[in-house]
Every structure is written in C-alpha cells, then in structure tokens.
Design a protein around this motif. Structure first.
Motif, PDB file in Angstrom:
ATOM      1  N   VAL A 779       0.994  -1.040  -0.077  1.00  0.00           N
ATOM      2  CA  VAL A 779       0.177  -0.007  -0.044  1.00  0.00           C
ATOM      3  C   VAL A 779       1.056   1.140   0.187  1.00  0.00           C
ATOM      4  O   VAL A 779       1.447   1.561   1.158  1.00  0.00           O
ATOM      5  N   THR A 780       0.886   1.943  -1.281  1.00  0.00           N
ATOM      6  CA  THR A 780       1.719   3.314  -1.225  1.00  0.00           C
ATOM      7  C   THR A 780       0.624   4.524  -1.060  1.00  0.00           C
ATOM      8  O   THR A 780      -0.212   4.554  -1.954  1.00  0.00           O
ATOM      9  N   ARG A 781       0.917   5.373  -0.426  1.00  0.00           N
ATOM     10  CA  ARG A 781       0.221   6.565  -0.040  1.00  0.00           C
ATOM     11  C   ARG A 781       1.098   7.782  -0.698  1.00  0.00           C
ATOM     12  O   ARG A 781       2.335   8.062  -0.160  1.00  0.00           O
ATOM     13  N   TYR A 782       0.521   8.815  -1.474  1.00  0.00           N
ATOM     14  CA  TYR A 782       1.156   9.842  -2.100  1.00  0.00           C
ATOM     15  C   TYR A 782       0.322  11.140  -1.364  1.00  0.00           C
ATOM     16  O   TYR A 782      -0.981  11.167  -1.600  1.00  0.00           O
ATOM     17  N   GLU A 783       0.968  12.127  -0.885  1.00  0.00           N
ATOM     18  CA  GLU A 783       0.351  13.189  -0.326  1.00  0.00           C
ATOM     19  C   GLU A 783       1.211  14.416  -1.119  1.00  0.00           C
ATOM     20  O   GLU A 783       2.206  14.760  -1.060  1.00  0.00           O
ATOM     21  N   ASN A 817       8.832  17.481  -3.042  1.00  0.00           N
ATOM     22  CA  ASN A 817       8.201  16.450  -3.493  1.00  0.00           C
ATOM     23  C   ASN A 817       7.096  15.720  -2.824  1.00  0.00           C
ATOM     24  O   ASN A 817       6.835  16.015  -1.513  1.00  0.00           O
ATOM     25  N   PRO A 818       6.083  15.063  -3.462  1.00  0.00           N
ATOM     26  CA  PRO A 818       4.961  14.612  -2.862  1.00  0.00           C
ATOM     27  C   PRO A 818       5.424  13.595  -1.402  1.00  0.00           C
ATOM     28  O   PRO A 818       6.537  13.121  -1.878  1.00  0.00           O
ATOM     29  N   LYS A 819       4.873  13.481  -0.520  1.00  0.00           N
ATOM     30  CA  LYS A 819       5.187  12.676   0.685  1.00  0.00           C
ATOM     31  C   LYS A 819       4.775  11.201   0.172  1.00  0.00           C
ATOM     32  O   LYS A 819       3.483  10.983  -0.301  1.00  0.00           O
ATOM     33  N   ILE A 820       5.544  10.228   0.423  1.00  0.00           N
ATOM     34  CA  ILE A 820       5.344   8.785  -0.107  1.00  0.00           C
ATOM     35  C   ILE A 820       5.553   7.956   1.472  1.00  0.00           C
ATOM     36  O   ILE A 820       6.638   8.059   2.183  1.00  0.00           O
ATOM     37  N   SER A 821       4.458   7.336   1.567  1.00  0.00           N
ATOM     38  CA  SER A 821       4.673   6.230   2.626  1.00  0.00           C
ATOM     39  C   SER A 821       4.142   4.815   2.198  1.00  0.00           C
ATOM     40  O   SER A 821       3.341   4.875   1.543  1.00  0.00           O
ATOM     41  N   ILE A 822       4.788   3.900   2.802  1.00  0.00           N
ATOM     42  CA  ILE A 822       4.510   2.603   2.222  1.00  0.00           C
ATOM     43  C   ILE A 822       4.230   1.389   3.486  1.00  0.00           C
ATOM     44  O   ILE A 822       4.917   1.880   4.339  1.00  0.00           O
ATOM     45  N   GLU A 823       3.150   0.470   3.348  1.00  0.00           N
ATOM     46  CA  GLU A 823       3.052  -0.414   4.256  1.00  0.00           C
ATOM     47  C   GLU A 823       2.682  -1.606   3.334  1.00  0.00           C
ATOM     48  O   GLU A 823       2.375  -1.639   2.452  1.00  0.00           O
ATOM     49  N   TYR A 836      -7.380  12.319   5.018  1.00  0.00           N
ATOM     50  CA  TYR A 836      -7.795  13.682   5.609  1.00  0.00           C
ATOM     51  C   TYR A 836      -6.926  14.618   4.741  1.00  0.00           C
ATOM     52  O   TYR A 836      -5.685  14.733   4.668  1.00  0.00           O
ATOM     53  N   ILE A 837      -7.614  15.218   3.801  1.00  0.00           N
ATOM     54  CA  ILE A 837      -6.922  16.034   2.692  1.00  0.00           C
ATOM     55  C   ILE A 837      -7.205  17.711   3.093  1.00  0.00           C
ATOM     56  O   ILE A 837      -8.211  18.179   2.903  1.00  0.00           O
ATOM     57  N   PRO A 838      -6.067  18.446   3.115  1.00  0.00           N
ATOM     58  CA  PRO A 838      -6.151  19.852   3.330  1.00  0.00           C
ATOM     59  C   PRO A 838      -6.605  20.434   1.847  1.00  0.00           C
ATOM     60  O   PRO A 838      -6.484  20.055   1.057  1.00  0.00           O
ATOM     61  N   VAL A 839      -7.092  21.670   2.021  1.00  0.00           N
ATOM     62  CA  VAL A 839      -7.357  22.394   1.001  1.00  0.00           C
ATOM     63  C   VAL A 839      -6.271  22.706  -0.163  1.00  0.00           C
ATOM     64  O   VAL A 839      -5.222  22.732   0.269  1.00  0.00           O
ATOM     65  N   HIS A 840      -6.552  22.677  -1.579  1.00  0.00           N
ATOM     66  CA  HIS A 840      -5.529  22.560  -2.458  1.00  0.00           C
ATOM     67  C   HIS A 840      -4.691  21.122  -2.208  1.00  0.00           C
ATOM     68  O   HIS A 840      -3.728  21.250  -3.211  1.00  0.00           O
ATOM     69  N   GLY A 841      -5.243  20.331  -1.375  1.00  0.00           N
ATOM     70  CA  GLY A 841      -4.296  18.900  -1.309  1.00  0.00           C
ATOM     71  C   GLY A 841      -5.059  17.851  -2.515  1.00  0.00           C
ATOM     72  O   GLY A 841      -5.982  17.726  -2.819  1.00  0.00           O
ATOM     73  N   VAL A 842      -3.981  16.959  -2.781  1.00  0.00           N
ATOM     74  CA  VAL A 842      -4.284  15.595  -3.399  1.00  0.00           C
ATOM     75  C   VAL A 842      -3.646  14.253  -2.690  1.00  0.00           C
ATOM     76  O   VAL A 842      -2.577  14.593  -2.353  1.00  0.00           O
ATOM     77  N   GLU A 843      -4.340  13.406  -2.710  1.00  0.00           N
ATOM     78  CA  GLU A 843      -3.970  12.023  -2.215  1.00  0.00           C
ATOM     79  C   GLU A 843      -4.180  10.920  -3.240  1.00  0.00           C
ATOM     80  O   GLU A 843      -5.572  10.895  -3.597  1.00  0.00           O
ATOM     81  N   LEU A 844      -3.127  10.184  -3.135  1.00  0.00           N
ATOM     82  CA  LEU A 844      -3.228   8.985  -3.969  1.00  0.00           C
ATOM     83  C   LEU A 844      -3.050   7.659  -3.062  1.00  0.00           C
ATOM     84  O   LEU A 844      -1.846   7.607  -2.590  1.00  0.00           O
TER      85      LEU A 844
END
Length: 851
Positions: A779-783, A817-823, A836-844
C-alpha cells in the motif's frame, strides 16, 4: 441633479449591504439605513444636509438614518468602502438603536482619538472579508461583527435620541421635500419660479426658500442651475445642436450664462468639453463623466494600495489560518469486481511549449527528458516552426526560395529520442514570404498571411516531403498538423479577417492532402470566446462542410477568464489595424482586469463545442484542446500554487470522454513570449520552473499517470481505478477563486502570499471501502499539498531568495516532492481507509498485489 429616496436591499441572511465602489458624483439621496463610508484611496466631498466635508484617505464618516446626503469626487480618483446597516436588526438587541443619532467623523478628531475609529475600520474589514469568502455559516460571523460594531458605537461615540415628534417631523419634511423636487424637475425647462413652487405647496415663498436651503444645502436657484447644467451636458455629448440652441433648450437665459456656469463647474468651455468627450471612440465612456452617473465599479481604478490599507486591519494570522474542521463524509463503497470502464489516459496525449527554437536549448531538453521519463506524453505542440529564428526560408541570389531544415531536424530528432511526436502548429509566417510585417510576441512572430498563397503551400509541401523522407510516411501520418494559431483574434494573431483565413485553411489542407490523404490536418485553433460569443466557429464549420474541405480534428484554446473591458481589447485590435505596434499594444493587456468564469467553464465549453459540431457537421472530427490553463496570463502568480494541481485534476477527470486531448500550456517556464521571467516563481505557465523545480501542477500529472486503465468508481473530487488486481484511489480538496478574485481584484495576491484569493474550505475527510479485494498488498500513499510537493511554498519558507545557487536549487528539489509512505498488509475481503486532505491537497493510494 436629482434627489430621491434610496431603497437599500440587503442579501438574505445578512442585515446589511457592504460594497466597494468609486464615485464621480452621486445624486442627493436618503435612506432608512445607517451608512458608514471609509475612504480607502483618494478623497471625496460629502454633503450631509447643509454641511459639507472633505474626506481624505483613511477618513471615516457615519451618515445617520434619513439624513439627506451626496458624495462627489475631487481631482483625484477614489475608492470607498460602504456599509449600509438595516437598523431593524439592531433594534432586536437594543430597542432604541434606531432612534439614536451618532456623531462619528474621524477627520474631526485628533491622532490620539483615532483608536476608536480603528476599531470600526477593523470591523468593516472583517465584515467585508467574511462576506467575500462566504464560508459555511459566515452569516453568524458577520452578524457577530455587526453586533460588536453597534456596541462600540454606543459606548465610544456621542449620540442623541430622536423624540417621536422629531421622527414624525423628519418624515413630514422628507415627504414635502420629495413633492418640491418632483415639481421642480417636471417644470425647470419652462423656467419655473420659486413663487410657483410655493403656490403648489400652499406655503409662502420665504418659507419655501428657507426650507429648500436647510434641507438640500443649496438654494433654489443653485438647484435649478445644476438641473440646467445636467441637461446641457447631455445635449452637448449626445446631439449636434449648437451651443446657443443648447443654452436655451436647457433653460439658460443666454449662452453667456451657460458659459459662466460651465467654466465654474468643469473648468472648461462647453465647446471644449464637447470636443474632448466626443473624440472618444466609445461614446459610453462619456457617461462616466456625467454628474448623473452613480458610480464606477471598484474594478475601474488601481486598488492594490487601497486593499493593502484595508487588509492591514485584519488580524490576518487568525483570519486565513487553515481551518481543521472536517467536512463529514460517508464511506464510499467500491466493488473491485465491477467490470469498470476503459479510458485511454487522454491527459497524457498532449503537452505543449512556447516556440520551436526554445527546444534547441540544453536546459529545455533536460526538462523534457525528465518529464517523459516520469510521465510520458505522446505529442507536443508549440509555436513557430516556420518563424525566422528557425531559418527555414532563405532567398537565393536569383530571388528563389531555398529551404534549410537543419534546426527542424535537430528538434524533431530530439523528439524521437525522448519518444514524443510533434503536434505541429503551422505558423507563423516567414518574413521572406509574408504579405506584411505585423508581428506578435517579444520574438516577433509574423502574423500576416503570405504575399502569394503558392509560396505558402510550396513551403508546406516541401516541409511534409522532407519529414516523410527523414522519418517515413507511416510515422508522419501519425502526426497532427494544425493550421495557424487563434485566427479569430484578428490583428492579434492573424491579419486578414475571417474569409481570408478560411481560404488559407483550405489551401493548406489541400496542399498536405495532395501528398497523403492519411495526414491528419485540422484547426482552427480558436479561443473559447468565439465558442461563447458570435458565429466565427459556426461559420468555419459551415465553410468546411459546404466546400468539402477536410477537417480531421477541431482544435481550441480554453482559459477560464474574460476581460473586464472588452472595449479595451477591441480598441487594441483597431489601433493595431491602423498600424500601431501590436507588441507594445498587447503589453498593456497585463493591466486589464481578468474576470473569471465559474469552475465548470472547461467542461461547459466542451459541451458547447460538441453541440455546434453536431449541428453544423455531418460527421464527428476529433477534438483537441491545444492550449489550456487556469489563466492566459504568463505572469499570473496562481500558476505556481497548489491550487493549480487540483484545478488540473478536477477538470481532467470531469472531461473524460469529452475530448481527445487537453494540452496544458506549457510544460516549462523556459518560455519567452514577453522575455524570460525574472523571479524564480514569477507565475509562469510551466509545470516546471526555469531552474528545473517541479511545481504542484507537475505532480498533478505525475499522480494522474499512476491511475489504472479501468475506472471502477468516480464522484465529486475522487476517482477509483484498477489494473487487474491492483487498485488506485485518488481524491482531492478543490477550492476555486473567491468572489473578489473572480471579479478581477488581485490585491490579495503578492509575491509570497498567494492563497488569499481562493474560497475558504476546511480539511476534508474522505472514507473509502474497497470490497472484493484479498491477498498480500503493498500500500503506497502519496500526499501532495502545501507541505509536501510545493516548490513555491518551500521557496517561501526558505526566505524567497532570488538568483538561486546550485546548492539552494538542489535543496528545494529535495524538499519539494509529494510525501510517500509505504506499508504491507494482508487484506481479506475489503480494504477501508480515511483520507484527510487539506484544501488544495491531493492524495493517491495504490494497492499493489504482491506475489
């Protein structure tokens, strides 16, 4: 000059009306609301009853209910903030508030006493700010500010109470005054006398004279003279009557009387005034000069200094701090076993850059290499393949044309090396075969047609043959050939008019098709304005259909903005036609106010294009947006912000199935339409800045490129895709421009503070539940947000240094760079998560099944 009762209507839910405007001269009027006027810029004259005052910048005055008043400009421009308060609201809290008469005039008090007026200025600024932002529940905030303002007035300013009999007397006087003014206005041209007015009111002439002077602040004769002067100004501007005729028709006893009053009021003779006003191209502009006009909008004058003064009263740290309140969201349930809908990654089909010769530079090529290795676009579109700096056309000693394809080959060979195909805009005109020397841009792109159409078609055919010989027919037939750039903007990008372009398009298409029918040719590369207004686009489609002219694709340019002064645009075109330098003329466009369309403008324009094609063509050509961005101005500071990433993602996802490609203008800030940008983050179009720093807009495409080939769920601000057993979840928190910015105000946009021009939105909670998924997953998460992936925000944190060193550039590249976290996890049946996405934010989130 007119006098009237003004009915002030406030918006539903708020007990007031607040606005900013610029006055020339307001008619004398009164209303039941209390009014507070704050001068943000310049100065004004204001008359309340028989008293006159001069208010300068930062001065403030309170006009009590039913006080007769008017404002007029001085020699300098002005901007006013006006708050009109419905006293019925205050009566609920303080029953006698509507009977109170306040003495509140900042300019009559010393510097030491200005603190109590600063409190009022702060309340006005907060009310204006919150009313503009319109956050959910903003009515409670502005209501609170209104109550605090009322309390402050009661506790810090002198006031008296109107007794019932005085209230009754005021209303009686207003009724009598209205009757007097109505009678005078209906009869002044016939030379009405004061005695006639007195007789009409059944009063003696001395009482009437005193009554008018006391309540209007001017005498009966002064009022008559002003009415006559208004009439004379109207006749001067709108008729060809002589000065003598105008004098007598306006009620003056002689031309000498008219001249005397005119010189006193306008510091000009009537004939000189007429000459000045009627020399203007747009006669409606003279309306602004007439005393009858109420006001100009605040967009018509420079407002930056004024808003800087207004906003200083805001406790900005508290007002604009990101809110942590969550928008509650239910879980979105997605079944992975759903077949889904295939999509073709159309947003990766096309990217763009400024002009051909820029593509020969090493730093430009390095940026395109990186773009291609990380995202990988299929086509690239640009200006100037035939412009002089590409040195294609050359004149031999005998006067014949010789072609040099060296620079074209160098550019196209590089395209081949990085696996991208040219989407070729055929233009601009080489000076060797141009009909005239009109040019556009800093690099002098010739915008005229050819002096002989055969010279142009020979050039095009030789170009096509050369490309086929070098790259092969099969390859070149996969390219796109677009005929010219924005020919609908006559005298800006095209000299010759609509009909001439249609013939030019026809001859160009036939020249290309004479070599191979398989070549893809289209256009007309028009702006969204002609889709919205007029018949240029419809006429083009009709011409192609009627004359059997091939149209393999339709191309258009979409930006979500218009100009506040279309007349100014038209004037520029007319002046260009008359021979003025178009480059100098269009440099003034940066000063025009941009009025933004709503957030669905791109999608709505595409829908309109489909409707027109269906109506005027018997077949459906491809549709390509060959220029697209959040602004058409290459120095708009919003381009560098995180807003741009959500703007891109929202519009691209919403337009799936509506268009074959959408080319973001442009991939790099290495671009010289108006010379190179000076600042590191100067608001350039690019996904990448001039030093190779990737902006949030770049990472929008980077995250989109990681989506799967099948869409299994899509809704408001999210999409879920899959590839076999892998799942991709993308969500974002989009906030569009606020009301002020949409209407052309850029005061809150500065070099280092660029987020005050957007809607105020809280942190967003998005819950997903993916059903039918089992196995061992990575599971890879980009912020992507202001904290992660924004080179501009990191640059500001660094201190906003200019002329970055190599060390500073490398530091920013590492930070932005976008933040990347992996588990890794074992999933049995379903996967649930909250974003939980701040305004002007994108998450994948990418769920990648492991073997």
């Amino acid at each position: 000059m007119e006098y009237s009762y003004e009915l002030v209507k406030s918006k539903k839910g708020v007990p007031f009306k607040i606005f900013i405007h610029s006055v020339n001269r307001l008619k004398m009027h009164w209303h039941s609301q209390m009014e507070i006027i704050l001068v943000l810029k310049g100065s004004i004259n204001i008359r309340i009853g028989s008293e006159s005052y001069l208010l300068k910048e930062n001065d403030l005055i309170l006009v009590n209910s039913n006080e007769i008043h008017n404002t007029s400009k001085t020699a300098e421009d002005n901007i006013l903030l006006v708050l009109q308060v419905n006293l019925d609201h205050n009566v609920h809290y303080y029953p006698k508030f509507n009977e109170m008469i306040f003495n509140c005039k900042s300019f009559t008090c010393s510097e030491e006493e200005q603190g109590k007026f600063d409190v009022i200025r702060r309340h006005l600024a907060k009310i204006f700010w919150e009313t503009n932002k319109k956050r959910e529940g903003y009515q409670f905030i502005v209501g609170s500010e209104m109550n605090l303002l009322g309390s402050h007035l009661i506790n810090n300013f002198e006031y008296s109470f109107l007794e019932d009999e005085k209230v009754e007397a005021i209303h009686k006087n207003i009724d009598r005054l209205s009757s007097i003014i109505k009678y005078i206005d209906e009869n002044f041209e016939e030379g009405v006398m004061l005695q006639e007015v007195a007789d009409n009111e059944n009063l003696n002439v001395y009482y009437i004279s005193h009554f008018i002077k006391k309540n209007l602040g001017i005498s009966f004769q002064e009022y008559i003279n002003n009415k006559r002067l208004d009439k004379a100004v109207e006749l001067l501007v709108n008729t060809n009557k002589t000065i003598t005729e105008i004098a007598f028709e306006s009620g003056f006893s002689s031309t000498k009387s008219l001249n005397t009053l005119f010189n006193k009021t306008y510091n000009s003779s009537p004939s000189a005034y007429r000459k000045e006003k009627t020399s203007l191209d747009d006669i409606s502009h003279t309306d602004i000069e007439r005393e009858k006009i109420k006001s100009k909008t605040y967009l018509d004058v420079d407002r930056t200094a004024a808003f800087t003064k207004l906003f200083k009263y805001l406790e900005m740290g508290l007002e604009i701090k990101e809110k942590k309140t969550l928008i509650p969201k239910h879980f979105i349930n997605i079944d992975i076993n759903h077949d889904g809908i295939y999509h073709n990654f159309y947003w990766k089909k096309l990217t763009t850059f400024g002009r051909a010769v820029e593509g020969l530079r090493k730093n430009w090529q390095d940026q395109l290499k990186e773009l291609q290795s990380e995202i990988g676009f299929e086509y690239i579109r640009f200006h100037g393949i035939f412009s002089d700096e590409m040195m294609v056309c050359n004149i031999n000693d005998d006067g014949s044309i010789a072609y040099n394809w060296s620079y074209v080959d160098e550019l196209f060979d590089f395209f081949k090396d990085v696996n991208i195909k040219p989407f070729i805009e055929l233009g601009f005109m080489p000076s060797e075969i141009a009909k005239s020397d009109e040019t556009m841009f800093w690099w002098r792109a010739n915008i005229s047609g050819p002096r002989d159409i055969n010279l142009w078609t020979d050039l095009v055919k030789e170009f096509i043959r050369h490309c086929i010989n070098r790259y092969g027919l099969k390859e070149v037939e996969t390219w796109y050939f677009e005929v010219w750039n924005e020919p609908d903007l006559e005298h800006v990008f095209w000299i010759g008019g609509e009909e001439e372009y249609f013939k030019f398009y026809k001859e160009t298409v036939l020249a290309i098709k004479s070599i191979s029918r398989g070549m893809k040719v289209g256009g007309p590369s028009v702006t969204y304005q002609v889709i919205k207004d007029g018949r240029w686009f419809e006429d083009f489609l009709t011409y192609c259909d009627k004359n059997k002219v091939p149209l393999d694709f339709v191309s258009l340019h979409i930006y979500p903005e218009d100009f506040s002064s279309k007349q100014m645009v038209q004037d520029i075109m007319v002046r260009a036609k008359a021979g003025e330098d178009i480059l100098k003329l269009t440099s003034s466009w940066k000063d025009m106010k941009r009025i933004y369309f709503d957030k669905n403008h791109t999608y709505d324009t595409l829908k309109s294009v489909h409707d027109k094609i269906n109506q005027y063509l018997p077949y459906k050509p491809e549709i390509h947006i060959t220029e697209w961005n959040s602004s058409s101005y290459g120095r708009n500071l919003i381009h560098d912000t995180c807003f741009e990433s959500t703007f891109i993602i929202r519009n691209i996802l919403k337009s799936i199935g509506e268009v074959n490609s959408i080319g973001y203008w442009t991939f790099t800030d290495i671009m010289e339409e108006t010379k190179a940008g000076i600042s590191q983050f100067h608001g350039g179009f690019g996904l990448i800045n001039k030093n190779g720093l990737k902006k949030p807009s770049y990472f929008a495409y980077y995250l989109l490129s990681k989506l799967g080939e099948k869409i299994i769920g899509q809704g408001e601000e999210y999409i879920v895709t899959k590839n076999d057993s892998d799942v991709q979840i993308l969500a974002y928190n989009f906030a569009y421009f606020d009301e002020l910015f949409m209407n052309g105000d850029t005061s809150a946009l500065t070099n280092t503070e660029r987020y005050l021009v957007y809607e105020d939105k809280p942190l967003k909670k998005v819950g997903f539940n993916i059903i039918g998924i089992s196995g061992h997953y990575k599971v890879t998460r980009y912020e992507l947000n202001r904290e992660h992936g924004s080179s501009f925000d990191e640059w500001v944190k660094m201190g906003a240094p200019e002329n970055l060193t190599k060390e500073e550039i490398q530091y920013l590249k590492g930070r932005a760079n976008p933040k990347i976290s992996i588990e890794y996890m074992d999933i049995e049946g379903e996967y649930s998560n909250n974003l939980y996405i701040p305004v002007h934010g994108v998450e994948l989130i990418i769920l990648e099944k492991q073997i």
